[in-house]
Design an enzyme around this catalytic site. Sequence first.
Site, PDB file in Angstrom:
ATOM      1  N   HIS A  25      53.247  34.451  53.385  1.00  0.00           N
ATOM      2  CA  HIS A  25      51.898  34.923  53.685  1.00  0.00           C
ATOM      3  C   HIS A  25      51.339  34.130  54.854  1.00  0.00           C
ATOM      4  CE1 HIS A  25      47.612  35.991  51.954  1.00  0.00           C
ATOM      5  NE2 HIS A  25      47.629  36.037  53.285  1.00  0.00           N
ATOM      6  N   HIS A  27      49.652  35.184  58.865  1.00  0.00           N
ATOM      7  CA  HIS A  27      49.360  36.204  59.884  1.00  0.00           C
ATOM      8  C   HIS A  27      49.702  35.577  61.222  1.00  0.00           C
ATOM      9  CE1 HIS A  27      46.967  38.550  56.911  1.00  0.00           C
ATOM     10  NE2 HIS A  27      46.862  37.357  56.369  1.00  0.00           N
ATOM     11  N   HIS A 205      46.863  42.345  50.225  1.00  0.00           N
ATOM     12  CA  HIS A 205      45.855  41.339  49.904  1.00  0.00           C
ATOM     13  C   HIS A 205      44.989  41.928  48.797  1.00  0.00           C
ATOM     14  CE1 HIS A 205      47.040  39.545  53.659  1.00  0.00           C
ATOM     15  NE2 HIS A 205      46.107  38.615  53.626  1.00  0.00           N
ATOM     16  N   GLU A 208      41.285  38.129  46.788  1.00  0.00           N
ATOM     17  CA  GLU A 208      40.957  36.940  47.592  1.00  0.00           C
ATOM     18  C   GLU A 208      39.464  36.688  47.392  1.00  0.00           C
ATOM     19  OE1 GLU A 208      41.451  37.485  51.833  1.00  0.00           O
ATOM     20  OE2 GLU A 208      41.139  35.351  52.280  1.00  0.00           O
ATOM     21  N   ASP A 286      48.548  31.232  55.463  1.00  0.00           N
ATOM     22  CA  ASP A 286      47.628  32.321  55.841  1.00  0.00           C
ATOM     23  C   ASP A 286      47.375  32.358  57.357  1.00  0.00           C
ATOM     24  OD1 ASP A 286      46.186  34.583  55.267  1.00  0.00           O
ATOM     25  OD2 ASP A 286      44.510  33.577  54.286  1.00  0.00           O
ATOM     26  N   ASP A 287      46.488  31.493  57.847  1.00  0.00           N
ATOM     27  CA  ASP A 287      46.159  31.451  59.279  1.00  0.00           C
ATOM     28  C   ASP A 287      46.132  29.983  59.706  1.00  0.00           C
ATOM     29  OD1 ASP A 287      45.363  34.397  59.832  1.00  0.00           O
ATOM     30  OD2 ASP A 287      44.278  33.884  58.009  1.00  0.00           O
TER      31      ASP A 287
HETATM   32  N1  HPA Z   1      42.482  37.884  54.436  1.00  0.00           N
HETATM   33  C1  HPA Z   1      42.439  39.130  54.880  1.00  0.00           C
HETATM   34  N2  HPA Z   1      42.819  39.464  56.100  1.00  0.00           N
HETATM   35  C2  HPA Z   1      43.277  38.507  56.911  1.00  0.00           C
HETATM   36  C3  HPA Z   1      43.331  37.207  56.500  1.00  0.00           C
HETATM   37  C4  HPA Z   1      42.919  36.876  55.191  1.00  0.00           C
HETATM   38  O1  HPA Z   1      42.928  35.720  54.739  1.00  0.00           O
HETATM   39  N3  HPA Z   1      43.824  36.501  57.542  1.00  0.00           N
HETATM   40  C5  HPA Z   1      44.064  37.362  58.533  1.00  0.00           C
HETATM   41  N4  HPA Z   1      43.727  38.586  58.162  1.00  0.00           N
HETATM   42 ZN    ZN Z   2      46.121  36.690  54.557  1.00  0.00          ZN
END
Ligand code: HPA
Ligand code: ZN
Length: 350
Positions: A25, A27, A205, A208, A286-287
């Site tokens: 996971h 991006h 997703h 969250e 994630d990022d």
């Molecule tokens: N959640 C949803 N979309 C996303 C995320 C995230 O954490 N990061 C990049 N796009």
């Molecule tokens: Zn994500």
Amino acid sequence: MFKVHPVDPKRMPALLRAMPKAELHMHIEGSLEPELMFAMAKRNGVTLPYASVQDLRNAYVFDNLQSFLDIYHAGTLVLKTEEDFYDLACAYLARAQADNVVHAELFFDTQTHTDHGLSSATVINGLHRACVDAPQKFGMTASLILCFLRHLSEEDAFECLEDILPLREKIVGIGLASSELGHPPEKFAKVFAKARQLGFRLVAHAGEEGPPAYIWSALDILKVERIDHGVQATRDTALMQRLAQDKISLTVCPFSNVKLRVFNTLADHTLGQMMDAGLCVTINSDDPAYFGGYVGDNYVQTAQALRLTTQQAYTLAHNSLHAAFVSDATKQQWTHQLKACFESFVEHDY
Ligand code: HPA
Ligand code: ZN
């Protein structure tokens, strides 16, 4: 499950970094470090609304998912050429290799970029070339998962799917990302059914920021194999039982959850509780360029904050390898490497 010998807590960070793991996971656009963003802006003649790398980093304070997505989206404007996507993916893969990631599944989207006038082929060919080069360049494998943007319509997602079909062989799976609240999984029921028919692996997703109901519908309506995040599941006992029973993997992202205010601190994170309930939890970044660290940092700091045991460290790495979209033979080979790594950390009293 393989029984491991506890290691001295002082050696846990080294073990957590050394153990072979998969990252499932992240991006790829979220791995764009400010330095690379400025370099790409310069080479592509794009003006950034920030005076310096530090100025940009200072803007990385978020209240929730949407406040992050707005800044993240602005950053994607510097990506223009196939080379940019190749360089971006290679920069991430180098960081992943340093954390002993043996396999990464990279989320990306084309809708952001086609909206900026790029072709989906520019995005996919650049990223895919990095995946092809990964074994020889970075000693690991990598594959691509295309995420539909859920704040857009299902019709837009269908258009996106149609558009990427000529490059279908370069993509292993389909996911669902972007603003969650108000955009439940069932909005994409038909396009996920089509993607399933086409043989894509499916993830989404869910949970969250959104309620447990979104996790139920990702499972029952979209028929996904893994849930991205899923941390809101602890609010629903029946859902926890379902996730455990069906061995659904959850790609949890601890730094992301703290940065986007899902939990106040890492010590408040429910990852340990989810593991205790028998869920197949994995740790991911994630990022990483926006949330303060790569996957190794996520493992080390989460383990420290939650006082995870050596056995839990093993389980997390094993879960990640097990949940990857690769053959059973590959998973078996990785499991041998994982056991060997833990055995190499055992202190013998000779
Ligand atoms: N959640 C949803 N979309 C996303 C995320 C995230 O954490 N990061 C990049 N796009
Ligand atoms: Zn994500």
